[in-house]
Write an enzyme that holds these catalytic residues in place. Structure first.
Site, short mmCIF file in Angstrom:
data_model
loop_
_atom_site.label_atom_id
_atom_site.label_comp_id
_atom_site.label_asym_id
_atom_site.label_seq_id
_atom_site.Cartn_x
_atom_site.Cartn_y
_atom_site.Cartn_z
CG ASP A 66 -0.32 -0.51 2.49
OD1 ASP A 66 0.91 -0.57 2.56
OD2 ASP A 66 -1.07 -0.85 3.43
CG ASN A 135 -9.09 -0.77 11.59
OD1 ASN A 135 -8.06 -1.39 11.28
ND2 ASN A 135 -9.59 0.18 10.84
CG HIS A 137 -5.91 -1.74 8.57
ND1 HIS A 137 -5.98 -0.40 8.84
CD2 HIS A 137 -4.61 -2.07 8.79
CE1 HIS A 137 -4.80 0.04 9.20
NE2 HIS A 137 -3.94 -0.95 9.18
CD GLU A 142 -8.90 1.32 7.27
OE1 GLU A 142 -8.81 0.42 8.12
OE2 GLU A 142 -8.34 2.42 7.42
C1 F6R Z 1 1.48 -1.32 6.08
C2 F6R Z 1 0.19 -2.00 6.19
C3 F6R Z 1 -0.63 -1.91 7.42
C4 F6R Z 1 0.18 -2.14 8.70
C5 F6R Z 1 -0.70 -2.02 9.93
C6 F6R Z 1 0.09 -2.17 11.20
O1 F6R Z 1 2.07 -1.54 4.82
O2 F6R Z 1 -0.22 -2.61 5.25
O3 F6R Z 1 -1.68 -2.85 7.35
O4 F6R Z 1 0.77 -3.41 8.64
O5 F6R Z 1 -1.33 -0.78 9.92
O6 F6R Z 1 0.98 -1.12 11.32
P1 F6R Z 1 2.06 -1.07 12.51
O7 F6R Z 1 3.03 -2.18 12.24
O8 F6R Z 1 2.71 0.28 12.39
O9 F6R Z 1 1.31 -1.29 13.77
#
Ligand code: F6R
Length: 249
Positions: A66, A135, A137, A142
């Site tokens: 992403d 949440n 994701h 989402e």
């Molecule tokens: C990032 C991504 C997100 C993160 C998630 C957790 O490329 O795809 O899904 O893996 O938001 O983020 P952290 O590791 O910062 O808690």
């Protein structure tokens, strides 16, 4: 399969080892990569492993999950910048083999379609690395994202904007939209590792454990996958029910 480790370092080392073994066994592997704080120790341990045991990376190919819409690759909070900073600049990996969505796209639909198509035309992802949002994701898919989704533009949820806004100097700079690989793209990976560490992931990991497969919790789609490993440290596993812990260790 769950793997639960005493510390973040051990969890990260396990994940880095899995990536390293895949690269060693399949020099032309197609890897799906993630960003975020969870992955920083993974990439640093992977770099160390590759340093100690050099491998030819000329055929390796990567696709990131992403990118924020509106941030250029030079923006310090963009995922393009993150990957360059924590991994790509330190690896002998041909730049043309690394792929991230472009946050400055204009023709969104065509660009999104091309991203999913490019992955499929390389034979799909051999190994997808995932973190998880508080949440639920995965990527930036989402809650209530369709499980059949391909790469698409998404409006970030309030929770994600709060969670990730802390990395921006000013919370108001936090983008409202992102481009993300879809859940179907992710599920087509031959192998998936979902990693979560820290107390702030304990609630969502317990919810995920209990949840049926339901679009309200995007990560629950992974329960359909036949080759999924969930890597946790003790803190992220802290709220898993007792009987679950007994059966997974
Ligand atoms: C990032 C991504 C997100 C993160 C998630 C957790 O490329 O795809 O899904 O893996 O938001 O983020 P952290 O590791 O910062 O808690």
């Amino acid at each position: 399969m769950y793997k639960i480790f005493d510390s973040v370092e051990e969890a990260a080392y396990y994940t880095a080892q899995r990536l390293f073994s895949k690269i060693q066994a399949m020099p032309a592997a197609v890897l799906g990569l993630a960003t975020g704080s969870t992955m920083k120790p993974v990439y640093s341990q992977l770099l160390q492993l590759l340093d100690e045991n050099p491998v030819d990376l000329s055929q390796l190919c990567t696709y990131n999950l992403d990118e924020y819409i509106g941030l250029s690759a030079q923006h310090p909070q963009s995922y393009n910048y993150y990957m360059y900073e924590y991994l790509f600049s330190k690896l002998n990996l041909p730049p043309q083999n690394t792929h991230l969505p472009d946050g400055l796209i204009s023709d969104c639909e065509a660009v999104c379609q091309a991203y999913s198509h490019a992955i499929a035309s390389q034979g799909g992802l051999d190994l997808q690395l995932l973190g998880i949002g508080s949440n639920g994701h995965i990527g930036f898919n989402e809650p209530y994202t369709c499980f059949n989704s391909r790469t698409h533009v998404v409006e970030l949820s309030e929770q994600t904007r709060i969670d990730n806004g802390r990395f921006f100097d000013d919370q108001s700079e936090m983008p409202t939209h992102a481009i993300t690989m879809g859940i179907k793209d992710i599920l087509e990976a031959k192998e998936i590792i979902l990693m979560a560490t820290g107390r702030n992931k304990a609630e969502i990991m317990a919810q995920l454990f209990m949840s049926p497969i339901d679009e309200a919790l995007p990560a629950s789609a992974l329960k359909k996958h036949r080759n999924l490993t969930i890597v946790l440290d003790r803190e992220a596993a802290a709220l898993l029910p007792e009987q679950a812990l007994k059966s997974v260790i």
